[in-house]
Scaffold this motif. Structure first.
Motif, mmCIF file in Angstrom:
data_model
loop_
_atom_site.group_PDB
_atom_site.id
_atom_site.type_symbol
_atom_site.label_atom_id
_atom_site.label_comp_id
_atom_site.label_asym_id
_atom_site.label_seq_id
_atom_site.Cartn_x
_atom_site.Cartn_y
_atom_site.Cartn_z
ATOM 1 N N GLY A 1 29.370 -0.124 -9.341
ATOM 2 C CA GLY A 1 28.279 -0.498 -10.220
ATOM 3 C C GLY A 1 27.031 0.276 -10.006
ATOM 4 N N ASP A 2 26.938 0.698 -8.844
ATOM 5 C CA ASP A 2 25.723 1.514 -8.259
ATOM 6 C C ASP A 2 25.317 2.697 -9.481
ATOM 7 O OD1 ASP A 2 24.976 -0.328 -6.289
ATOM 8 O OD2 ASP A 2 25.282 1.236 -4.655
ATOM 9 N N TRP A 3 24.070 3.137 -9.528
ATOM 10 C CA TRP A 3 23.767 4.354 -10.468
ATOM 11 C C TRP A 3 23.185 5.325 -9.153
ATOM 12 C CZ3 TRP A 3 24.534 7.084 -14.464
ATOM 13 C CH2 TRP A 3 23.744 8.121 -14.911
ATOM 14 N N ILE A 4 24.160 6.354 -8.705
ATOM 15 C CA ILE A 4 23.827 6.920 -7.493
ATOM 16 C C ILE A 4 23.274 8.425 -7.935
ATOM 17 C CG2 ILE A 4 24.841 8.136 -5.411
ATOM 18 C CD1 ILE A 4 26.857 5.595 -5.462
ATOM 19 N N GLU A 5 22.247 8.787 -7.305
ATOM 20 C CA GLU A 5 21.377 9.824 -7.625
ATOM 21 C C GLU A 5 21.200 10.776 -6.349
ATOM 22 O OE1 GLU A 5 17.611 9.371 -9.824
ATOM 23 O OE2 GLU A 5 18.577 7.547 -10.903
ATOM 24 N N ILE A 6 20.849 12.171 -6.903
ATOM 25 C CA ILE A 6 20.570 13.022 -5.967
ATOM 26 C C ILE A 6 19.506 14.067 -6.589
ATOM 27 C CG2 ILE A 6 22.370 14.627 -6.096
ATOM 28 C CD1 ILE A 6 22.301 15.393 -3.080
ATOM 29 N N ARG A 7 18.606 14.317 -5.670
ATOM 30 C CA ARG A 7 17.615 15.472 -6.313
ATOM 31 C C ARG A 7 17.494 16.564 -5.274
ATOM 32 N NH1 ARG A 7 15.144 10.478 -7.377
ATOM 33 N NH2 ARG A 7 14.587 10.140 -9.703
ATOM 34 N N PRO A 8 18.452 17.468 -5.798
ATOM 35 C CA PRO A 8 18.653 18.636 -4.884
ATOM 36 C C PRO A 8 17.198 19.409 -4.438
ATOM 37 C CG PRO A 8 20.279 18.673 -6.502
ATOM 38 C CD PRO A 8 19.113 17.549 -6.833
ATOM 39 N N GLN A 9 16.952 19.783 -3.295
ATOM 40 C CA GLN A 9 15.858 20.505 -3.100
ATOM 41 C C GLN A 9 16.451 22.066 -2.307
ATOM 42 O OE1 GLN A 9 14.259 18.114 -0.284
ATOM 43 N NE2 GLN A 9 13.266 17.027 -1.620
ATOM 44 N N VAL A 10 15.861 23.254 -3.049
ATOM 45 C CA VAL A 10 15.839 24.463 -2.279
ATOM 46 C C VAL A 10 15.085 24.689 -0.820
ATOM 47 C CG1 VAL A 10 15.934 27.024 -2.544
ATOM 48 C CG2 VAL A 10 16.576 25.679 -4.430
ATOM 49 N N VAL A 11 15.632 24.761 0.144
ATOM 50 C CA VAL A 11 14.937 24.818 1.298
ATOM 51 C C VAL A 11 14.282 26.321 1.570
ATOM 52 C CG1 VAL A 11 14.655 24.612 3.995
ATOM 53 C CG2 VAL A 11 16.209 22.901 2.432
ATOM 54 N N LYS A 12 15.509 27.092 1.217
ATOM 55 C CA LYS A 12 14.981 28.718 1.380
ATOM 56 C C LYS A 12 15.861 29.292 0.841
ATOM 57 C CE LYS A 12 14.115 32.272 4.834
ATOM 58 N NZ LYS A 12 12.721 32.531 4.649
ATOM 59 N N ARG A 13 15.664 30.539 -0.041
ATOM 60 C CA ARG A 13 16.615 31.377 -0.328
ATOM 61 C C ARG A 13 16.291 32.816 0.406
ATOM 62 N NH1 ARG A 13 17.554 35.613 -3.552
ATOM 63 N NH2 ARG A 13 18.827 35.759 -5.065
ATOM 64 N N THR A 14 17.660 33.356 0.855
ATOM 65 C CA THR A 14 17.417 34.732 1.571
ATOM 66 C C THR A 14 18.098 35.734 0.207
ATOM 67 O OG1 THR A 14 19.372 34.738 2.526
ATOM 68 C CG2 THR A 14 17.526 33.896 3.691
ATOM 69 N N GLY A 15 18.169 37.015 0.720
ATOM 70 C CA GLY A 15 19.113 37.848 -0.150
ATOM 71 C C GLY A 15 20.536 37.286 -0.358
ATOM 72 N N SER A 16 21.163 36.656 0.581
ATOM 73 C CA SER A 16 22.470 36.480 0.718
ATOM 74 C C SER A 16 22.865 35.132 0.689
ATOM 75 C CB SER A 16 23.355 37.151 1.741
ATOM 76 O OG SER A 16 22.868 36.896 3.003
ATOM 77 N N LEU A 17 21.975 34.065 1.176
ATOM 78 C CA LEU A 17 22.200 32.573 1.194
ATOM 79 C C LEU A 17 20.996 31.730 0.586
ATOM 80 C CD1 LEU A 17 22.787 32.784 5.391
ATOM 81 C CD2 LEU A 17 24.360 32.694 3.459
ATOM 82 N N VAL A 18 21.627 30.569 0.310
ATOM 83 C CA VAL A 18 20.636 29.584 -0.288
ATOM 84 C C VAL A 18 20.918 28.444 0.568
ATOM 85 C CG1 VAL A 18 19.832 28.203 -2.166
ATOM 86 C CG2 VAL A 18 21.051 30.516 -2.549
ATOM 87 N N PHE A 19 19.791 27.884 1.226
ATOM 88 C CA PHE A 19 19.761 26.778 2.096
ATOM 89 C C PHE A 19 19.446 25.293 1.323
ATOM 90 C CE2 PHE A 19 19.315 30.189 4.773
ATOM 91 C CZ PHE A 19 20.147 29.956 5.752
ATOM 92 N N MET A 20 20.002 24.397 1.155
ATOM 93 C CA MET A 20 19.829 23.144 0.513
ATOM 94 C C MET A 20 19.702 21.857 1.243
ATOM 95 S SD MET A 20 19.620 24.558 -2.862
ATOM 96 C CE MET A 20 19.718 22.980 -3.525
ATOM 97 N N ARG A 21 19.052 20.934 0.501
ATOM 98 C CA ARG A 21 19.061 19.669 1.115
ATOM 99 C C ARG A 21 18.951 18.608 -0.213
ATOM 100 N NH1 ARG A 21 15.776 15.994 1.763
ATOM 101 N NH2 ARG A 21 16.914 15.370 3.656
ATOM 102 N N GLY A 22 19.146 17.479 0.114
ATOM 103 C CA GLY A 22 19.200 16.324 -0.769
ATOM 104 C C GLY A 22 19.380 14.972 -0.380
#
Length: 146
Positions: A101-122
């Protein structure tokens, strides 16, 4: 905005009135969804249903991981200018249970983007309750020349 009280009452919560739109997917997410995205802030959400339950009747950790992987992954692709990205690492810390019954949310955050990688958290939340944290790395794929 959803409160802890109405998060458990689906009748008190109208996702479309709050700017949520369903995520279209004919693959895996079609089996575990529906998921919703809110364009205003890039948040993702789902209503925890019986099909998301584990053996003790709370939201399965695998569902929370699938949810975080999709939300962070789509955000990583936007951060990579629309290039395809694949998950190369995803870490979850489970802090509290998600209830049916919970309304479960996430707000993704880009921590860092390099030329070949994206670091994420939420943070995965039900209202103000923190259920889990997610940290991961996505590889930006390069197309091979034709």
């Amino acid at each position: 905005m959803t409160t802890d009280t109405d998060a458990h009452d689906p009748a008190a919560h109208d996702p479309s009135a709050e700017g949520w739109t369903p995520v279209e997917d004919k693959g895996f997410i079609a089996h575990v969804g529906p998921l919703h995205v809110r364009g205003a802030d890039g948040a993702y959400a789902f209503r925890a249903d019986q099909k998301h339950a584990n053996l003790i009747g709370v939201v399965h950790g695998g569902m929370l991981m699938s949810f975080a992987d999709r939300a962070l992954g789509e955000t990583a692709m936007r951060a990579a200018g629309g290039a395809n990205c694949v998950t190369i690492q995803l870490e979850m810390k489970f802090i509290d249970v998600g209830r049916l019954g919970d309304w479960i949310e996430i707000r993704p955050q880009v921590v860092k983007r390099t030329g070949s990688l994206v670091f994420m958290r939420g943070d995965v939340r039900d209202g103000t309750r923190l259920l889990a944290t997610a940290d991961g790395v996505w590889k930006i794929l390069r197309r091979r020349p034709d």
